[in-house]
Design a protein around this motif. Structure first.
Motif, PDB file in Angstrom:
ATOM      1  N   PRO A 182       8.299   2.423   1.728  1.00 34.98           N
ATOM      2  CA  PRO A 182       8.358   1.627   2.956  1.00 34.98           C
ATOM      3  C   PRO A 182       9.775   1.100   3.165  1.00 34.98           C
ATOM      4  O   PRO A 182      10.516   0.873   2.197  1.00 34.98           O
ATOM      5  CB  PRO A 182       7.361   0.496   2.683  1.00 34.98           C
ATOM      6  N   SER A 183      10.166   0.913   4.409  1.00 33.72           N
ATOM      7  CA  SER A 183      11.500   0.372   4.711  1.00 33.72           C
ATOM      8  C   SER A 183      11.729  -0.883   3.878  1.00 33.72           C
ATOM      9  O   SER A 183      10.904  -1.794   3.868  1.00 33.72           O
ATOM     10  CB  SER A 183      11.611   0.022   6.187  1.00 33.72           C
ATOM     11  N   GLY A 184      12.865  -0.907   3.201  1.00 34.58           N
ATOM     12  CA  GLY A 184      13.177  -2.035   2.335  1.00 34.58           C
ATOM     13  C   GLY A 184      12.942  -1.754   0.869  1.00 34.58           C
ATOM     14  O   GLY A 184      13.417  -2.507   0.007  1.00 34.58           O
ATOM     15  N   CYS A 199       3.797  -2.369   4.338  1.00 33.23           N
ATOM     16  CA  CYS A 199       3.424  -3.775   4.490  1.00 33.23           C
ATOM     17  C   CYS A 199       4.128  -4.622   3.438  1.00 33.23           C
ATOM     18  O   CYS A 199       4.691  -4.104   2.473  1.00 33.23           O
ATOM     19  CB  CYS A 199       1.906  -3.970   4.344  1.00 33.23           C
ATOM     20  N   MET A 200       4.075  -5.937   3.658  1.00 34.21           N
ATOM     21  CA  MET A 200       4.501  -6.914   2.661  1.00 34.21           C
ATOM     22  C   MET A 200       3.422  -7.976   2.534  1.00 34.21           C
ATOM     23  O   MET A 200       2.618  -8.184   3.455  1.00 34.21           O
ATOM     24  CB  MET A 200       5.826  -7.565   3.064  1.00 34.21           C
ATOM     25  N   GLU A 227      -3.013 -11.487   2.195  1.00 36.23           N
ATOM     26  CA  GLU A 227      -2.732 -11.376   3.617  1.00 36.23           C
ATOM     27  C   GLU A 227      -1.493 -10.501   3.795  1.00 36.23           C
ATOM     28  O   GLU A 227      -0.553 -10.566   2.995  1.00 36.23           O
ATOM     29  CB  GLU A 227      -2.491 -12.759   4.218  1.00 36.23           C
ATOM     30  N   LEU A 228      -1.489  -9.686   4.851  1.00 37.98           N
ATOM     31  CA  LEU A 228      -0.437  -8.693   5.042  1.00 37.98           C
ATOM     32  C   LEU A 228       0.416  -8.964   6.271  1.00 37.98           C
ATOM     33  O   LEU A 228      -0.059  -9.513   7.264  1.00 37.98           O
ATOM     34  CB  LEU A 228      -1.056  -7.292   5.190  1.00 37.98           C
ATOM     35  N   PHE A 249       6.051  -5.800  -1.841  1.00 42.88           N
ATOM     36  CA  PHE A 249       5.770  -4.661  -0.970  1.00 42.88           C
ATOM     37  C   PHE A 249       4.384  -4.091  -1.253  1.00 42.88           C
ATOM     38  O   PHE A 249       3.924  -4.048  -2.403  1.00 42.88           O
ATOM     39  CB  PHE A 249       6.820  -3.571  -1.143  1.00 42.88           C
ATOM     40  N   VAL A 250       3.751  -3.630  -0.180  1.00 43.52           N
ATOM     41  CA  VAL A 250       2.462  -2.951  -0.250  1.00 43.52           C
ATOM     42  C   VAL A 250       2.625  -1.615   0.458  1.00 43.52           C
ATOM     43  O   VAL A 250       2.920  -1.567   1.655  1.00 43.52           O
ATOM     44  CB  VAL A 250       1.344  -3.777   0.414  1.00 43.52           C
ATOM     45  N   ALA A 251       2.471  -0.523  -0.287  1.00 46.46           N
ATOM     46  CA  ALA A 251       2.665   0.818   0.274  1.00 46.46           C
ATOM     47  C   ALA A 251       1.322   1.502   0.471  1.00 46.46           C
ATOM     48  O   ALA A 251       0.463   1.484  -0.418  1.00 46.46           O
ATOM     49  CB  ALA A 251       3.539   1.654  -0.656  1.00 46.46           C
ATOM     50  N   LEU A 252       1.137   2.110   1.648  1.00 50.49           N
ATOM     51  CA  LEU A 252      -0.084   2.862   1.931  1.00 50.49           C
ATOM     52  C   LEU A 252       0.003   4.229   1.258  1.00 50.49           C
ATOM     53  O   LEU A 252       0.996   4.948   1.429  1.00 50.49           O
ATOM     54  CB  LEU A 252      -0.265   3.044   3.442  1.00 50.49           C
ATOM     55  N   ASP A 253      -1.023   4.591   0.489  1.00 54.87           N
ATOM     56  CA  ASP A 253      -1.042   5.899  -0.161  1.00 54.87           C
ATOM     57  C   ASP A 253      -1.048   7.002   0.894  1.00 54.87           C
ATOM     58  O   ASP A 253      -1.776   6.927   1.891  1.00 54.87           O
ATOM     59  CB  ASP A 253      -2.271   6.049  -1.050  1.00 54.87           C
ATOM     60  N   ALA A 254      -0.264   8.059   0.636  1.00 54.07           N
ATOM     61  CA  ALA A 254      -0.157   9.152   1.615  1.00 54.07           C
ATOM     62  C   ALA A 254      -1.373  10.068   1.588  1.00 54.07           C
ATOM     63  O   ALA A 254      -1.824  10.538   2.635  1.00 54.07           O
ATOM     64  CB  ALA A 254       1.106   9.961   1.348  1.00 54.07           C
ATOM     65  N   THR A 255      -1.893  10.367   0.417  1.00 54.52           N
ATOM     66  CA  THR A 255      -3.017  11.290   0.205  1.00 54.52           C
ATOM     67  C   THR A 255      -2.891  12.575   1.034  1.00 54.52           C
ATOM     68  O   THR A 255      -3.728  12.858   1.896  1.00 54.52           O
ATOM     69  CB  THR A 255      -4.376  10.609   0.473  1.00 54.52           C
ATOM     70  N   PRO A 256      -1.842  13.370   0.815  1.00 50.75           N
ATOM     71  CA  PRO A 256      -1.617  14.576   1.632  1.00 50.75           C
ATOM     72  C   PRO A 256      -2.600  15.705   1.323  1.00 50.75           C
ATOM     73  O   PRO A 256      -3.103  15.831   0.199  1.00 50.75           O
ATOM     74  CB  PRO A 256      -0.189  14.982   1.253  1.00 50.75           C
TER      75      PRO A 256
END
Length: 378
Positions: free
Chosen positions: A17-19, A71-72, A83-84, A163-170
């Motif tokens: 994620p950005s950052g 997200c953060m 909370e996000l 930071f909270v990163a969403l899993d890509a699950t490609p």
């Protein structure tokens, strides 16, 4: 393409994620090292590689971004959940149900979790699960740890601002569709790297030296605001094309956007890219984007005096569950490879940042005089 897809899948496995993009930039750097292409990093971590050419200055820039939405942690909640706040622009409806990784300050502490609506169970809330609102105030992260209150979360080392990163699950389907989160950005990086690899391994001597700029903050509007060489005459950025009702973008070829919310792209360069597609039988479409900006906007707003255009791979469901086709990534890579082997749009004029009016190639864009009345000296 097999190599390019392997690179793409590796990038999708690396949260960025950005950052919080250091890890993915390490990977991109390793890929370029394997190709034998030297590069350097800016102070903030954008990557700048140079493809040699016959010109003395760096005349071209190929720009992609490796950062994604994410997200953060906005707050530790009394119920032991998080909370996000979004990083980048996307709706909370596309975060609901996402598996995530929560990154604590301690690099050895990473937690899995799920973004849940506040009322997640019909057995508990009945029809209220269908009537609750949509928005970041209506979702929370359920961390996969025994955490019942704020103190439990704090003991895990989780803090506001993590930071909270969403899993890509490609997933790659038999029909050639690639379905994943975070194709926005990373599919463009894969296409650009495929073009670079073709040029390097083919021992192609380019007419102009070119930079490959991989940015790290496009999703939050900063993008190519720094890192471009001052001599750059032409810039092509790679990003996603908006495949949706009311748009003309295609999922199985190249889309050449004529403009976005910041205004038109360079008149001559965009049409030149279209001609390259026609001349080499690459499937393409033209489109206009309404709620969209890219690395191009950040560069121009920062003062870059370059022609600028966008080349896009088709993407359905951007910033949600995204989908593109292998043929689109391939077509973008082919167009980039072709463009890098051509002269500048106006070779003599574009070689210098300024010039005389008599030399300006205005005749290439006809603009007949408006006939609305006689002038005083007529």
């Amino acid at each position: 393409m097999e190599w390019s897809l392997e690179v793409l899948f590796q990038m999708l496995r690396i949260p960025s994620p950005s950052g919080r993009t250091d890890a993915v930039m390490q990977y991109v750097g390793d890929v370029l090292t394997d190709l034998g292409l030297p590069f350097r990093l800016t102070r903030r971590g954008s990557l700048l590689a140079e493809l040699p050419g016959r010109s003395e200055s760096v005349d071209r820039a190929l720009v992609v971004h490796a950062d994604t939405i994410g997200c953060m942690v906005r707050a530790l909640k009394p119920n032991g959940r998080l909370e996000l706040a979004p990083v980048g622009t996307f709706s909370a409806r596309f975060a609901e149900g996402a598996r995530v990784k929560v990154f604590a300050e301690d690099p050895d502490r990473t937690y899995s979790g799920t973004v849940m609506p506040l009322k997640a169970s019909g057995h508990a809330f009945g029809d209220e699960i269908d009537t609750q609102g949509i928005g970041w105030e209506h979702v929370e992260v359920r961390v996969d740890e025994l955490a019942n209150d704020e103190d439990d979360l704090a003991r895990l080392g989780i803090q506001v601002g993590d930071f909270v990163a969403l899993d890509a699950t490609p997933e790659l389907t038999d029909a050639g569709f690639l379905v994943s989160r975070h194709l926005d950005g990373k599919a463009g990086v894969a296409a650009a790297l495929a073009a670079v690899r073709a040029i390097v391994e083919g021992d192609v001597v380019l007419p102009h030296r070119a930079s490959l700029l991989v940015t790290i903050a496009e999703e939050i509007g900063q993008g190519a605001s720094h890192g471009l060489d001052a001599d750059v005459a032409e810039m092509v950025s790679v990003d996603n094309a908006v495949c949706a009702p009311g748009q003309q973008s295609i999922e199985d070829g190249v889309t050449i956007p004529m403009g976005d919310m910041t205004g038109p792209f360079d008149y001559h360069l965009t049409r030149r890219l279209c001609r390259l597609c026609r001349d080499h039988d690459l499937p393409y479409a033209r489109d206009l984007f309404r709620w969209y900006r890219s690395d191009v906007a950040a560069a121009l707003e920062a003062g870059a005096g370059t022609r600028a255009a966008l080349v896009a791979f088709g993407l359905d469901g951007s910033h949600g569950w995204e989908r593109t086709h292998v043929r689109s990534i391939e077509a973008v890579a082919q167009l980039l490879t072709l463009w890098l082997q051509t002269p500048l749009t106006f070779a003599r004029w574009d070689a210098a940042p300024t010039g005389a009016l008599a030399d300006f190639p205005s005749g290439r864009q006809p603009a007949p005089t408006e006939q609305w009345g006689r002038l005083a000296d007529e």
